[in-house]
Design a protein around this motif. Sequence first.
Motif, PDB file in Angstrom:
ATOM      1  N   SER A  58       0.542  -1.119   0.036  1.00 22.78           N
ATOM      2  CA  SER A  58      -0.216   0.112  -0.151  1.00 22.78           C
ATOM      3  C   SER A  58       0.677   1.277   0.038  1.00 22.78           C
ATOM      4  O   SER A  58       1.434   1.527   1.098  1.00 22.78           O
ATOM      5  CB  SER A  58      -0.916   0.042   1.228  1.00 22.78           C
ATOM      6  OG  SER A  58      -1.754   1.212   1.311  1.00 22.78           O
ATOM      7  N   SER A 102      -7.327   1.782  -5.593  1.00 29.32           N
ATOM      8  CA  SER A 102      -8.495   2.051  -4.683  1.00 29.32           C
ATOM      9  C   SER A 102      -8.477   3.325  -4.444  1.00 29.32           C
ATOM     10  O   SER A 102      -7.933   4.268  -4.974  1.00 29.32           O
ATOM     11  CB  SER A 102      -8.075   1.251  -3.433  1.00 29.32           C
ATOM     12  OG  SER A 102      -7.633  -0.126  -3.567  1.00 29.32           O
ATOM     13  N   GLY A 201      -9.913  -1.583   7.375  1.00 24.84           N
ATOM     14  CA  GLY A 201      -9.256  -0.741   8.463  1.00 24.84           C
ATOM     15  C   GLY A 201      -7.930  -0.991   8.559  1.00 24.84           C
ATOM     16  O   GLY A 201      -7.225  -1.706   7.746  1.00 24.84           O
ATOM     17  N   SER A 202      -7.294  -0.122   9.500  1.00 24.31           N
ATOM     18  CA  SER A 202      -5.705  -0.322   9.662  1.00 24.31           C
ATOM     19  C   SER A 202      -5.392  -0.533  11.359  1.00 24.31           C
ATOM     20  O   SER A 202      -6.305  -0.359  12.062  1.00 24.31           O
ATOM     21  CB  SER A 202      -5.151   1.016   9.248  1.00 24.31           C
ATOM     22  OG  SER A 202      -3.803   1.091   8.961  1.00 24.31           O
ATOM     23  N   GLY A 238      -5.466  -4.697   3.477  1.00 23.08           N
ATOM     24  CA  GLY A 238      -4.435  -4.477   4.198  1.00 23.08           C
ATOM     25  C   GLY A 238      -4.981  -4.547   5.598  1.00 23.08           C
ATOM     26  O   GLY A 238      -6.115  -5.008   5.948  1.00 23.08           O
ATOM     27  N   GLU A 273      -2.874  -6.206   0.553  1.00 20.88           N
ATOM     28  CA  GLU A 273      -2.494  -4.922   0.546  1.00 20.88           C
ATOM     29  C   GLU A 273      -2.151  -4.320   1.647  1.00 20.88           C
ATOM     30  O   GLU A 273      -2.415  -3.425   2.449  1.00 20.88           O
ATOM     31  CB  GLU A 273      -3.638  -4.001   0.050  1.00 20.88           C
ATOM     32  CG  GLU A 273      -4.408  -4.280  -1.121  1.00 20.88           C
ATOM     33  CD  GLU A 273      -5.587  -3.519  -1.621  1.00 20.88           C
ATOM     34  OE1 GLU A 273      -6.158  -2.756  -0.766  1.00 20.88           O
ATOM     35  OE2 GLU A 273      -6.212  -3.605  -2.629  1.00 20.88           O
ATOM     36  N   PRO A 274      -0.680  -5.109   2.246  1.00 19.16           N
ATOM     37  CA  PRO A 274      -0.410  -4.411   3.239  1.00 19.16           C
ATOM     38  C   PRO A 274       0.426  -3.466   3.149  1.00 19.16           C
ATOM     39  O   PRO A 274       1.046  -3.201   2.146  1.00 19.16           O
ATOM     40  CB  PRO A 274       0.543  -5.574   3.754  1.00 19.16           C
ATOM     41  CG  PRO A 274       1.197  -6.037   2.567  1.00 19.16           C
ATOM     42  CD  PRO A 274      -0.157  -6.184   1.619  1.00 19.16           C
ATOM     43  N   TYR A 371       3.092   5.920   7.363  1.00 17.35           N
ATOM     44  CA  TYR A 371       2.326   6.959   7.597  1.00 17.35           C
ATOM     45  C   TYR A 371       2.994   8.099   8.341  1.00 17.35           C
ATOM     46  O   TYR A 371       2.588   8.763   9.246  1.00 17.35           O
ATOM     47  CB  TYR A 371       0.890   6.600   8.386  1.00 17.35           C
ATOM     48  CG  TYR A 371       0.096   5.678   7.475  1.00 17.35           C
ATOM     49  CD1 TYR A 371      -0.648   5.824   6.580  1.00 17.35           C
ATOM     50  CD2 TYR A 371       0.483   4.299   7.810  1.00 17.35           C
ATOM     51  CE1 TYR A 371      -1.204   4.792   5.634  1.00 17.35           C
ATOM     52  CE2 TYR A 371      -0.310   3.188   7.338  1.00 17.35           C
ATOM     53  CZ  TYR A 371      -0.927   3.485   6.131  1.00 17.35           C
ATOM     54  OH  TYR A 371      -1.689   2.505   5.558  1.00 17.35           O
TER      55      TYR A 371
HETATM   56  C1  LIG Z   1      -4.321   2.170   3.645  1.00 17.26           C
HETATM   57  C2  LIG Z   1      -5.009   1.002   3.032  1.00 17.26           C
HETATM   58  C3  LIG Z   1      -4.059   0.031   3.021  1.00 17.26           C
HETATM   59  C4  LIG Z   1      -2.998  -0.279   3.846  1.00 17.26           C
HETATM   60  O1  LIG Z   1      -3.467  -0.586   5.149  1.00 17.26           O
HETATM   61  P1  LIG Z   1      -2.508  -0.946   6.420  1.00 17.26           P
HETATM   62  O2  LIG Z   1      -3.210  -0.845   7.542  1.00 17.26           O
HETATM   63  O3  LIG Z   1      -1.299   0.008   6.499  1.00 17.26           O
HETATM   64  O4  LIG Z   1      -2.005  -2.159   5.895  1.00 17.26           O
HETATM   65  C5  LIG Z   1      -4.593  -1.018   2.075  1.00 17.26           C
HETATM   66  N1  LIG Z   1      -5.673  -1.098   1.048  1.00 17.26           N
HETATM   67  C6  LIG Z   1      -6.331   0.186   1.223  1.00 17.26           C
HETATM   68  C7  LIG Z   1      -7.420   0.361   0.268  1.00 17.26           C
HETATM   69  C8  LIG Z   1      -6.082   1.248   1.887  1.00 17.26           C
HETATM   70  O5  LIG Z   1      -6.829   2.227   1.891  1.00 17.26           O
END
Ligand SMILES: *Cc1c(COP(=O)(O)O)cnc(C)c1O
Length: 420
Positions: A58, A102, A201-202, A238, A273-274, A371
């Motif tokens: 990502s 995305s 989410g993250s 991710g 998508e990490p 980030y």
């Molecule tokens: C931010 C994001 C990610 C990555 O998230 P992480 O928590 O950093 O792994 C993956 N896919 C999408 C669509 C995102 O917006």
Amino acid sequence: MNYFNYRGDDLYCEDISIEELAEEHETPLYIYSFGTLRRHYQVFDRAFAEVPHLVCFSAKANSNIAILRALINEGSGVDVVSGGELYRALKAGADPRKIVYSGVGKRPEEIRYALESDILMFNVESSQELEAINDEAGATRKKAPVALRVNPDVDPRTHPHISTGLKENKFGIDIDASLEEYLRARELENIEIKGVDCHIGSQILELMPFLDALRRLRDLVKCLRSEGIEIQYLDIGGGLGITYDREEPPHPDEYAKAVIEEVRDLDCTLILEPGRVIAGNAGILVARVLFTKERDGRNFIIVDAGMNDLLRPSFYGSYHQVLPVRKRKRETIVANIVGPICESGDFLVKNREIPSFKRGDLVAIMSAGAYGFTMSSNYNSRPRASELLVSGSLASVIKERETWDDLTKGETIPEFLMRY
Ligand SMILES: *Cc1c(COP(=O)(O)O)cnc(C)c1O
């Protein structure tokens, strides 16, 4: 596991002393460990070895083209959320067939750029976006490969700002309305349905939210197939969390095992998508103490990095561990580490027991590889920090420190104001 360790009293990144790097390159300074980055990628990728899969890093976590390139060299694809990130991914040498796009607000030019670049697929977040992509694809005489990003309405139990898979969040298409949307997509002339996508989410610290979402996705894939809609890719986004303080997130192996259990029989290529889990603990921010002061028993340590360099503490109240770059025999105090920005919200550490840093000391703000720089700004007209990539005993500048000239780049004073 990372390669920021003490040798004696000195903090090192791989084989180089941080102090040395800070002396040479000045502060504030982002330092990334190539060995850590590569290791994190490999551990994550290998965890999914037994199923067909594609890891798309990502880019918004860390979009420096050197960082992207390091991961691309390991076989990574890239998850982008803007035309700018797509540009970076391509410039870094990404295979467009490994890029997914995305984001809730894709502009027509961005859609066209992605179509012309022949990316793997668009993760589509609304029916209007689907139409816009169909229109652009028609104009470009291409078939647009798409997955619909569904919102599974699961609670990832993370910070509200980084939860994305709840009904109340702006992301994705309601999972209950998604079948209808897929049926519509099938009728669109320039759309080619490739997959199903979600990202809930993250900084997620438990497996349950992932599994809840996956089960809902599985049902959807089966339902779509029963309607004759071919689903080749299952993109589960991710979100896997990391240790900033004392969190104990699932290891990528555990995460992969649980995911694979759910999707093994689906006959889909898995897309992951990490972001944070790859880059977060592969980078630090180094700052120097400018001044210290005490007022009414409150201790303030003022450093030369602020919320414009690392927004997370101000924005999310996030915890970042702080380490002395050189250990000294000092008592600890309860203090705030604050930046130079004219905002009370400008802090890196709030009321925490830390060594009593003195003027001139260097502090390492840990876990800043994701980030961190990507969320930095020029607020208060502060040039953005430089970034270094360390591999063994080699340190490369991968982003020069901005200059004051850079700050006014593109600005002009109109003629009528110059007459005075
Ligand atoms: C931010 C994001 C990610 C990555 O998230 P992480 O928590 O950093 O792994 C993956 N896919 C999408 C669509 C995102 O917006």
